[in-house]
Each structure stands twice: as C-alpha cells, then as structure tokens.
Design a protein around this motif. Sequence first.
Motif: not given
Length: 543
Positions: A47-49, A56-58, A62-66, A166-168
């Motif tokens: 699960i992306p951090h 899928y995780h758009h 918690e990922l809006y910052e990027m 980010i790479l992960r």
Amino acid sequence: MSEEQQWVVNIRRSLDEQEEIGPELEIPVSIFNVPKILMSSYPNSYIPHIVSIGPYHHWCPELYEMERYKVFAAKMIQKRLPQSIRFHHIVDQLIQLELKVRASYHKYLHFSDETLAWMMVVDGSFLLEILKVYGNEEGKVFDRIPSRISHLVDNAGRRTSAHNAILRDLVMLENQIPLLVLRKILETQFPSIELANQMLRPRLVGLCKELSPLKITEEMPTIDISESAHLLDYLYHMIVPKLAEAVPSEVTDEVVGCEEETEAVKNKEASYGYSSYVIQLLNETWKLLLNLNKGLSRPLSVAFKFPWTILYSILRGPVLHMFGSSQDKEESKLENTSSDSDIEKPPLMEEIAVPSVSKLSKSGVQFLPTNGNIFKISFDVKTVTFYLPVVTLDVNTEVVLRNLVAYEASSVSGPLVFTRYTELMNGIIDSKEDVKLLREQGIILNHLKSDEEAANLWNGMSKSIKLTKVPFLDKTIEDVNKYYNSRWTVKAKRLMKLYVYGSWPILTLLAAIVLLVLMGLQAFCSVYTCAKVFKIENITENL
C-alpha cells in the motif's frame, strides 16, 4: 446517471468499439490487486505511503499531499511541448487509447474516459520527472532534479527518506500505470515514437539498476519497451530474463526425474525383499528352537529355561519397526513421485528444505558470487562450490522483493523463478551468522543496520501463493542436500537424533536387553546353585 446505468453504458460502448478495434485490444492484464494471502501478511509493502500512481489508490486522502508535485510535473511537461501542441492534446490522444488503458487493469475502473485520461497524463508526468534523473549515460543520479522537488535529496547526492519512500511506492504492484502512457507523453515531445523509446529506455534501466536487489550487468538482454507492460514488469524482466534458453535443461531434468523414479522403484523392491527376509529369518529361527529335543546338557537346559516367548514378544515390535520404517518411507516417497507423468505436481514443502549457510560451510561447502543473472545459480559437486548472484539489501529491498513475488504470482503462467529464489535464500539463511558468511564472500552487500536485520528480511519472505517446479533451482537444491546428507558427521547426528533422542524403539530395545540379562541370571540360578558357584556362603562366613 447512477453507477448501475454508467456500468451498462460502459459495457455496451466497450462491446461496440471492440468490433472496430479488433486485435488491438488483445493485450494481457498486467496490473493486479495484490493477492489477499500476501496482503494480509505484510500490507505495508503493498500500500503506497507517499504518492499514488494510477487509479487503485487515487482517492486516498493521506496521499493528497503529493498532488501539487504531480501538477508541477505536468507543468514541466507542458513547457517542453512544441508551441503548436497544447497539454490537452495529450489528454485527447489518451482518451482514444482509453480501452487499452482499462484493459491493463484487472479491476474494473469506475472512472469516466476524461477523468481516467487526465489521471494518466498527470501521474505519467510525475513518473517521467522521477525517471529523468536516472537517464543520463554516465550513471550518475540526482543531477537534473527540478527545483520544486529538489528537497528530496541533499547536496551530496544521497537519497533522503522521502525519496526512498517514493521509490518504494513506484515499484508497488497496485501503483502502476501502463508504459504506453509514458510513451504517448514523450511522443508529443519528439518527432517519432522510436526516438521517444530511445529516451525512455535509459531512464527505465537506470531506475531498475537503482531498485533491483540483484546486480544487473551490461550483458543483460535489451528489453523491448513496446513489449513491457509497466515499470514493475520491466524490472521483473531485467532480473528474470526469458526462459527460452532454459528449455534444454528442462528436458534434461525430466529425463533425470524419470531415472530417479526408476531408481526409487528398485530401492523399494530391495528394501521390501530385505525386510521380508529378516522377518522370515526370525520366524524360522524361533520355530527351530521350539522343535529341539530335550535332554541336552545343562548349559543348553539353561538356554531352554530362558523365557524366549516373552523376549520374542518384546523384541518383535521394535525390530519390525526399525526394519519396516525404511520400507514405509520408500513407499510414501514412491507415491509422491509415481503419479501420472503428464501431470506436473508442485513440489512438497519438504523438498524446499535446505541446510543453512553455516551448516554447509562447516561441511566443506564454499560460497562464491556469480557475475551472471538468477539463472547462474548452481552447485558444483566437484569443487563443492555454491554459486549465488550478488544481492544488495537496503531500506527498499523488502518492498521490491515482495512486489516482484506478488507480480510473478499474478501474471506469470510458467515457473515462478523469482519466488523460488526467495524460498532458496529463506532456506539457507536462518540467523545473522549465515548473513555474515555470505557478506564476507561478497554475495550479500548489506546496507541495513545489522546482519540480524538482513536475516529477518529473508526469514520474513515465507508467504507464497503456490509451489512450483523450477528445474535448475530444484536441481541445485537437490545437489546441495545430497552432498550434505552424504557427510558422515551428518549421518551420525541424524542417527543419534532418530534412534536415541527421538525414537521409542531403541529405548524399548535397551529395556529389553536389561530384562534379558536379569531373566538370564534367573534361568542360570534355576539350574546351578548360585550360592555355591559364587561361594556366597564362604564370603558370608568370612564376614
């Protein structure tokens, strides 16, 4: 329009357009949800951090910052476009490829065509900006980072924790977008698709070299970008090349398997004949003793007064167990190997067992790194040398390993080569001493905090979707086990463990021997006067 109506509209339009597109839509699904058995074991690796790439995780809050960095990357792409082309032109072209994009995903995407196209262009622009810093020919990284995201690395060129995160995220199975999106974005900046591929290829290779736990050499075959599905797929085929050259070895291994099966049948027949002979010999000896005439000399009278019936009933069970256990093992082994030759059964868990590095090293095995890829893993019986590829362990390795295993289990229909490799490493590494030995030989380049952390990484790679046969790795495991089990020290320890520490028949046999001595003494005293023989009376008088 409700979701149900939208679904019907999409299905109807997809079927109508498929007749016009024809074979162009026949592309395999390549972006999957992580299997539940893997997701439940270690969800943080899937699960992306930091950043979401793809649908899928758009919508994860918690990922809006990027998102602002994605928009900045899109602006950078827009600046490089020719004056005659606007950013909307890329979106319009991706709308025409919408069916191909949707076909790459295993999950149905509840997005409109325009929403999906904008998502792909923005996420693809961000991914291209990250890839750009790995695309120079000198092999240096982080020298052309846009100022807006320059805080991801320090002035010395080392990766920060944010960049590692980010790479992960970029290598996760559920966080992929088709490479055709990146190619389409680059195609608008260059005169031809061939030139766009030439610009994209070194960037992908550079990032894969940075992420790959196994060493990627210059001898690796060139991968056609048009045949690669996404970034993770490209990384996988950099590590695990095509299996075309492995076909002859598979045929050889099948012949060896047939010979081993024939040998197992012979061993079973020999074992059965030997155990039957022993049982028959015991029975005939017993009958002979019972039919002997009486009136023999006094020593033989002692022997016949001995309670042989009791002794026979005591010893018969352990003897039959000891001689019959090998027969039972051969029968069970034969049942596992004598199935239909046309059906290839997956190997049992016991077949994956292999001694640890420290045990093999003590038994004389030498470990050396190989300059080749994963197919160069082998065990040289003549020189007693175990060849393994060089593997680098850092903060990103575990996520990369787990997602490669998940992708292989989801997409590869043949042997799961990489999964089998992780099982092999999990088998030979049990403790930090094993990691230390491999590190001293240059096989493991450990950039983690300690050898114990590296050992825990491999030992945690125990969850697998399914077991599979990989001929060259299975042959290596078999050769290692055969050599290790042939050592006399290993045999002695195994016999002690089997028949002394963990087996009740030997204990029963020892108890029977003690009882035999006592009953023999009793039988002797019934014929002779023990007090006179041992002159016990004289001894008592002297006392």
